[in-house]
Design an enzyme around this catalytic site. Structure first.
Site, PDB file in Angstrom:
ATOM      1  N   HIS A  98       0.848  -1.190   0.000  1.00  0.00           N
ATOM      2  CA  HIS A  98       0.000   0.000   0.000  1.00  0.00           C
ATOM      3  C   HIS A  98       0.884   1.241   0.000  1.00  0.00           C
ATOM      4  CE1 HIS A  98       0.765  -1.294   4.135  1.00  0.00           C
ATOM      5  NE2 HIS A  98       0.751  -0.021   4.482  1.00  0.00           N
ATOM      6  N   HIS A 100       1.094   5.072   1.323  1.00  0.00           N
ATOM      7  CA  HIS A 100       0.551   6.095   2.222  1.00  0.00           C
ATOM      8  C   HIS A 100       0.550   7.436   1.498  1.00  0.00           C
ATOM      9  CE1 HIS A 100       0.927   3.863   6.153  1.00  0.00           C
ATOM     10  NE2 HIS A 100       1.767   3.145   5.418  1.00  0.00           N
TER      11      HIS A 100
HETATM   12  P1  AMP Z   1       2.212   0.011   7.344  1.00  0.00           P
HETATM   13  O1  AMP Z   1       2.931   0.165   8.652  1.00  0.00           O
HETATM   14  O2  AMP Z   1       2.892   0.720   6.207  1.00  0.00           O
HETATM   15  O3  AMP Z   1       1.938  -1.447   7.047  1.00  0.00           O
HETATM   16  O4  AMP Z   1       0.844   0.766   7.506  1.00  0.00           O
HETATM   17  C1  AMP Z   1      -0.348   0.136   7.847  1.00  0.00           C
HETATM   18  C2  AMP Z   1      -1.372   1.224   8.031  1.00  0.00           C
HETATM   19  O5  AMP Z   1      -2.653   0.627   8.034  1.00  0.00           O
HETATM   20  C3  AMP Z   1      -1.222   1.976   9.361  1.00  0.00           C
HETATM   21  O6  AMP Z   1      -1.028   3.378   9.091  1.00  0.00           O
HETATM   22  C4  AMP Z   1      -2.544   1.731  10.063  1.00  0.00           C
HETATM   23  O7  AMP Z   1      -3.010   2.846  10.780  1.00  0.00           O
HETATM   24  C5  AMP Z   1      -3.468   1.365   8.912  1.00  0.00           C
HETATM   25  N1  AMP Z   1      -4.592   0.520   9.286  1.00  0.00           N
HETATM   26  C6  AMP Z   1      -4.547  -0.640  10.002  1.00  0.00           C
HETATM   27  N2  AMP Z   1      -5.789  -1.135  10.138  1.00  0.00           N
HETATM   28  C7  AMP Z   1      -6.630  -0.296   9.490  1.00  0.00           C
HETATM   29  C8  AMP Z   1      -8.039  -0.259   9.282  1.00  0.00           C
HETATM   30  N3  AMP Z   1      -8.863  -1.218   9.775  1.00  0.00           N
HETATM   31  N4  AMP Z   1      -8.558   0.771   8.576  1.00  0.00           N
HETATM   32  C9  AMP Z   1      -7.756   1.749   8.090  1.00  0.00           C
HETATM   33  N5  AMP Z   1      -6.418   1.762   8.258  1.00  0.00           N
HETATM   34  C10 AMP Z   1      -5.858   0.768   8.952  1.00  0.00           C
END
Ligand code: AMP
Length: 134
Positions: A98, A100
């Site tokens: 993903h 950001h």
């Molecule tokens: P990463 O550390 O790059 O894998 O980022 C994962 C992101 O997913 C984090 O910024 C979390 O806040 C976000 N995240 C986790 N669970 C959810 C959810 N249910 N809905 C929206 N964002 C989420």
């Protein structure tokens, strides 16, 4: 392979969805660095950048560009951080690629990288020779 994002994609977990197509979808991050922080997520759960097909990756970046433009229009941010955390060593928490898209404002008090390494004399040039792609 199932991830929290595949569960969001198939509606098992609720989300605030901003966009979707056959290759990716966009949701708002539940724990935003700044309000409006959104995630462009591959529809297939490729765990990292190396495993993500080039056409999907490039498409996701173009979608991130649109998300970023919309944020500027609505939120008035003057900048953004566009980030892929790539594998657990980088801090990636969800093993499903993903991008950001984080809106940033002048003097908003956020700093992405708190610490930095320092090169000794000649070290950067020597490492650059090893890392060169040409
Ligand atoms: P990463 O550390 O790059 O894998 O980022 C994962 C992101 O997913 C984090 O910024 C979390 O806040 C976000 N995240 C986790 N669970 C959810 C959810 N249910 N809905 C929206 N964002 C989420």
């Amino acid at each position: 392979m199932e991830t929290i994002f595949t569960k969001i994609a198939n509606g098992q977990i609720p989300s605030t969805k901003l966009y979707e197509d056959e290759k990716c979808f966009v949701i708002m991050d539940i724990n935003p660095v700044k309000k409006g922080h959104s995630l462009v997520i591959a529809r297939e759960p490729y765990p990292n950048m190396a495993s993500c097909p080039d056409d999907v990756l490039t498409h996701m970046l173009l979608v991130a560009k649109k998300v970023e433009a919309k944020q500027r229009e609505v939120l008035g941010n003057q900048g953004s951080n566009i980030i892929i955390n790539n594998d657990p060593a980088s801090g990636q928490e969800v093993p499903h690629i993903h991008i950001h898209v984080i809106p940033r404002f002048v003097n908003d008090g956020r700093k992405h990288f708190q610490d930095h390494d320092k090169y000794s004399d000649g070290e950067m040039q020597a490492l650059g020779m090893k890392l060169s792609l040409n």
